[in-house]
Design a protein around this motif. Structure first.
Motif, PDB file in Angstrom:
ATOM      1  N   SER A 112      98.751  11.570 -10.068  1.00  0.00           N
ATOM      2  CA  SER A 112      99.202  12.853 -10.612  1.00  0.00           C
ATOM      3  C   SER A 112      99.205  13.949  -9.559  1.00  0.00           C
ATOM      4  N   PHE A 113     100.203  14.817  -9.668  1.00  0.00           N
ATOM      5  CA  PHE A 113     100.278  15.975  -8.777  1.00  0.00           C
ATOM      6  C   PHE A 113      99.313  17.076  -9.197  1.00  0.00           C
ATOM      7  N   VAL A 114      98.738  16.965 -10.403  1.00  0.00           N
ATOM      8  CA  VAL A 114      97.849  18.024 -10.876  1.00  0.00           C
ATOM      9  C   VAL A 114      96.393  17.561 -10.908  1.00  0.00           C
ATOM     10  N   LEU A 115      96.095  16.454 -10.236  1.00  0.00           N
ATOM     11  CA  LEU A 115      94.725  15.941 -10.211  1.00  0.00           C
ATOM     12  C   LEU A 115      93.902  16.644  -9.144  1.00  0.00           C
ATOM     13  N   GLY A 116      92.722  17.152  -9.565  1.00  0.00           N
ATOM     14  CA  GLY A 116      91.753  17.681  -8.618  1.00  0.00           C
ATOM     15  C   GLY A 116      90.758  16.589  -8.273  1.00  0.00           C
ATOM     16  N   LYS A 117      89.510  16.785  -8.663  1.00  0.00           N
ATOM     17  CA  LYS A 117      88.494  15.758  -8.439  1.00  0.00           C
ATOM     18  C   LYS A 117      88.506  14.779  -9.615  1.00  0.00           C
ATOM     19  N   PHE A 118      88.183  13.534  -9.328  1.00  0.00           N
ATOM     20  CA  PHE A 118      88.338  12.466 -10.316  1.00  0.00           C
ATOM     21  C   PHE A 118      87.028  11.693 -10.424  1.00  0.00           C
ATOM     22  N   TYR A 119      86.499  11.631 -11.653  1.00  0.00           N
ATOM     23  CA  TYR A 119      85.243  10.929 -11.924  1.00  0.00           C
ATOM     24  C   TYR A 119      85.464   9.925 -13.054  1.00  0.00           C
ATOM     25  N   ALA A 120      84.664   8.863 -13.037  1.00  0.00           N
ATOM     26  CA  ALA A 120      84.733   7.851 -14.093  1.00  0.00           C
ATOM     27  C   ALA A 120      83.318   7.488 -14.531  1.00  0.00           C
ATOM     28  N   LEU A 121      83.112   7.395 -15.841  1.00  0.00           N
ATOM     29  CA  LEU A 121      81.803   7.043 -16.405  1.00  0.00           C
ATOM     30  C   LEU A 121      81.990   5.900 -17.387  1.00  0.00           C
ATOM     31  N   PRO A 122      81.471   4.685 -17.116  1.00  0.00           N
ATOM     32  CA  PRO A 122      80.844   4.295 -15.848  1.00  0.00           C
ATOM     33  C   PRO A 122      81.835   3.768 -14.831  1.00  0.00           C
ATOM     34  N   GLY A 123      83.099   3.497 -15.255  1.00  0.00           N
ATOM     35  CA  GLY A 123      84.059   2.908 -14.340  1.00  0.00           C
ATOM     36  C   GLY A 123      83.781   1.433 -14.105  1.00  0.00           C
ATOM     37  N   ASN A 124      84.494   0.857 -13.157  1.00  0.00           N
ATOM     38  CA  ASN A 124      84.255  -0.505 -12.690  1.00  0.00           C
ATOM     39  C   ASN A 124      84.710  -0.556 -11.231  1.00  0.00           C
ATOM     40  N   PRO A 125      84.565  -1.674 -10.524  1.00  0.00           N
ATOM     41  CA  PRO A 125      84.932  -1.670  -9.102  1.00  0.00           C
ATOM     42  C   PRO A 125      86.364  -1.245  -8.829  1.00  0.00           C
ATOM     43  N   GLY A 126      87.293  -1.593  -9.730  1.00  0.00           N
ATOM     44  CA  GLY A 126      88.672  -1.161  -9.532  1.00  0.00           C
ATOM     45  C   GLY A 126      88.850   0.321  -9.782  1.00  0.00           C
ATOM     46  N   ILE A 127      88.306   0.809 -10.885  1.00  0.00           N
ATOM     47  CA  ILE A 127      88.396   2.235 -11.217  1.00  0.00           C
ATOM     48  C   ILE A 127      87.721   3.067 -10.141  1.00  0.00           C
ATOM     49  N   ASN A 128      86.572   2.590  -9.671  1.00  0.00           N
ATOM     50  CA  ASN A 128      85.784   3.390  -8.747  1.00  0.00           C
ATOM     51  C   ASN A 128      86.316   3.350  -7.321  1.00  0.00           C
ATOM     52  N   SER A 129      87.405   2.611  -7.096  1.00  0.00           N
ATOM     53  CA  SER A 129      88.141   2.742  -5.841  1.00  0.00           C
ATOM     54  C   SER A 129      89.092   3.931  -5.894  1.00  0.00           C
ATOM     55  N   LEU A 130      89.284   4.467  -7.106  1.00  0.00           N
ATOM     56  CA  LEU A 130      90.171   5.614  -7.312  1.00  0.00           C
ATOM     57  C   LEU A 130      89.411   6.872  -7.707  1.00  0.00           C
ATOM     58  N   ALA A 131      88.254   6.696  -8.334  1.00  0.00           N
ATOM     59  CA  ALA A 131      87.463   7.818  -8.847  1.00  0.00           C
ATOM     60  C   ALA A 131      86.007   7.631  -8.450  1.00  0.00           C
ATOM     61  N   GLU A 132      85.261   8.721  -8.467  1.00  0.00           N
ATOM     62  CA  GLU A 132      83.813   8.642  -8.192  1.00  0.00           C
ATOM     63  C   GLU A 132      83.096   8.168  -9.456  1.00  0.00           C
ATOM     64  N   GLY A 133      82.402   7.037  -9.354  1.00  0.00           N
ATOM     65  CA  GLY A 133      81.716   6.481 -10.510  1.00  0.00           C
ATOM     66  C   GLY A 133      80.451   7.230 -10.863  1.00  0.00           C
ATOM     67  N   VAL A 134      80.175   7.319 -12.163  1.00  0.00           N
ATOM     68  CA  VAL A 134      78.934   7.915 -12.669  1.00  0.00           C
ATOM     69  C   VAL A 134      78.243   6.854 -13.509  1.00  0.00           C
ATOM     70  N   ASP A 135      77.066   6.426 -13.099  1.00  0.00           N
ATOM     71  CA  ASP A 135      76.350   5.385 -13.836  1.00  0.00           C
ATOM     72  C   ASP A 135      75.977   5.875 -15.233  1.00  0.00           C
ATOM     73  N   GLY A 136      76.071   4.977 -16.213  1.00  0.00           N
ATOM     74  CA  GLY A 136      75.659   5.330 -17.560  1.00  0.00           C
ATOM     75  C   GLY A 136      76.532   4.668 -18.597  1.00  0.00           C
ATOM     76  N   SER A 137      76.342   5.089 -19.836  1.00  0.00           N
ATOM     77  CA  SER A 137      77.032   4.500 -20.975  1.00  0.00           C
ATOM     78  C   SER A 137      77.897   5.547 -21.661  1.00  0.00           C
ATOM     79  N   VAL A 138      79.068   5.109 -22.178  1.00  0.00           N
ATOM     80  CA  VAL A 138      79.933   6.032 -22.917  1.00  0.00           C
ATOM     81  C   VAL A 138      79.311   6.419 -24.254  1.00  0.00           C
ATOM     82  N   GLY A 139      78.247   5.733 -24.641  1.00  0.00           N
ATOM     83  CA  GLY A 139      77.539   6.097 -25.863  1.00  0.00           C
ATOM     84  C   GLY A 139      76.463   7.148 -25.642  1.00  0.00           C
ATOM     85  N   ASP A 140      76.205   7.511 -24.380  1.00  0.00           N
ATOM     86  CA  ASP A 140      75.180   8.506 -24.046  1.00  0.00           C
ATOM     87  C   ASP A 140      75.835   9.876 -23.983  1.00  0.00           C
TER      88      ASP A 140
END
Length: 432
Positions: free
Chosen positions: A24-52
């Protein structure tokens, strides 16, 4: 404006969304919670659960997030949007892609969804809902139907709560198992409905609560074995576009299903901003709703994202702001084919921790991670559905050839995949 994005989830659907967002041309910083190895090659991973939810709230505040994109359904059904938007720590201009708890009931309760469709004249199968103290009435209703029989746990059951039984005896046994606790609280109520004979197709809309953008449609393949044999899975592959989705059929879907759904949500006071997945059955050229989901599908997303040429993050931000009036989606003329590589034994018991090799040499293919992890510097399996291998071409047959020319290079102990993804659609209608 540039948006700091937090993507929630860890599967192939989320990797496909991350792949598209990252362009995207409008993307600033990109984070993923928790992500996976593929996602985290594109975004900064944050450890944890989507239920937290508390962790998600802290991440939104600490990372100065502008827009939250929720991939899976559970947080939506459990009220994540309501929780964040009512938190005093959150900026008032935070954008959230996904419905609140009220709109998420479209997926969280099959009984609610069926009643909603009845209220708004949306075509679906005839049905009745029963609780455990109505078992005799449920048996009696089953006997009024023709086989096969469709029995559904009312709540979320990880995609396993729908049982199609060829005989009355098996349908009654399914009913007993669900009321006996097979799906826990999800089976407190059961929906029994008539079987619709046709071909399934998935439609997707992004809505701001008033208007919508129609995304490319897709067809997935749920059975584990070639020829749609064997056990149901979370999905063994997908294709887009779908050849029987002619302009006439799409108009029927828009006029009879999508628009009444959006108007119905608005009229009932649900401020629904996000994706709606319409699981449809094409019955002789007429669409009927099998189910609603309140997020994108998996593995359909892996094909759909490859066909969107416009800026999806800009579209999502506009939907979350409540104004899609200036957005125009651009869809590629190319076809997309996706095949899932699964662990041996899936959807039953399967091993984890098997080293994965061969991904790096797949030139011209797009690989999305679904059930992967990194252990001691090695990429290993961590789930039943491990990788999605996808390709696009102006001809679906060519896209299929691309996928299957490279998929066997992906290697890990027990790796398996279907060999017939897209064949029926390439040969449509002869392949029906």
């Amino acid at each position: 404006m540039k948006y700091n994005v937090l993507l929630l989830g860890s599967g192939g659907r989320e990797h496909a969304l991350a792949w598209k967002i990252s362009r995207s041309f409008v993307l600033g910083k990109f984070y993923a919670l928790p992500g996976n190895p593929g996602i985290n090659s594109l975004a900064e991973g944050v450890d944890g659960s989507v239920g937290d939810f508390d962790l998600i709230l802290r991440t939104v505040v600490e990372k100065d997030i502008d827009i939250v994109v929720c991939g899976p359904e559970d947080p939506l059904v459990n009220g994540l949007k309501d929780f964040l938007m009512s938190s005093p720590e959150v900026r008032k201009d935070l954008l959230f892609v996904g419905p609140g708890r009220d709109g998420a009931a479209l997926e969280g309760s099959k009984d609610f969804a069926k009643e909603f469709m009845a209220r708004h004249g949306i075509p679906t199968a005839a049905y009745r809902t029963f609780t455990s103290d109505m078992k005799d009435e449920a048996y009696a209703f089953l006997r009024t139907l023709r086989p096969p029989y469709v029995v559904k746990a009312d709540g979320l059951a990880a995609g396993k709560g729908v049982i199609i039984s060829p005989t009355l005896k098996e349908a009654e046994e399914s009913l007993d198992h669900i009321f006996g606790g097979q799906f826990g609280a999800a089976g407190a109520k059961v929906v029994i409905e008539e079987y619709l004979d046709g071909v399934e197709v998935s439609f997707f809309a992004l809505t701001d609560g008033h208007r919508y953008l129609l995304l490319p449609e897709a067809k997935d393949y749920k059975r584990v074995g070639d020829g749609d044999t064997g056990l149901n899975t979370g999905g063994m592959g997908s294709v887009s576009p779908v050849p029987f989705c002619t302009p006439e059929f799409v108009d029927k879907v828009r006029n009879r299903i999508i628009e009444p759904t959006v108007r119905g949500l608005e009229s009932e006071g649900m401020d629904y901003r996000g994706f709606i997945f319409f699981g449809l059955m094409n019955c002789g050229g007429d669409p009927y709703v099998i189910e609603y989901n309140v997020r994108m599908g998996d593995p359909e997303t892996e094909s759909v994202m490859l066909r969107i040429d416009s800026d999806l993050l800009a579209h999502m931000a506009a939907a979350a702001r409540g104004d899609l009036s200036q957005e125009r989606i651009q869809v590629s003329d190319k076809s997309a084919v996706t095949c899932i590589v699964v662990s041996g034994g899936y959807p039953g018991k399967y091993a984890k921790g098997c080293e994965i090799t061969g991904i790096d040499g797949l030139d011209g293919l797009t690989v999305f991670h679904a059930g992967t992890a990194v252990r001691d510097g090695r990429l290993v399996t961590s789930g039943g559905r491990v990788l999605a291998v996808a390709a696009t071409a102006y001809d679906m047959g060519a896209a299929r050839e691309e996928v299957y020319s490279g998929i066997d290079r992906v290697s890990f102990e027990g790796a398996a995949h279907r060999s017939d993804i897209a064949v029926d659609m390439i040969n449509w209608p002869a392949g029906r």
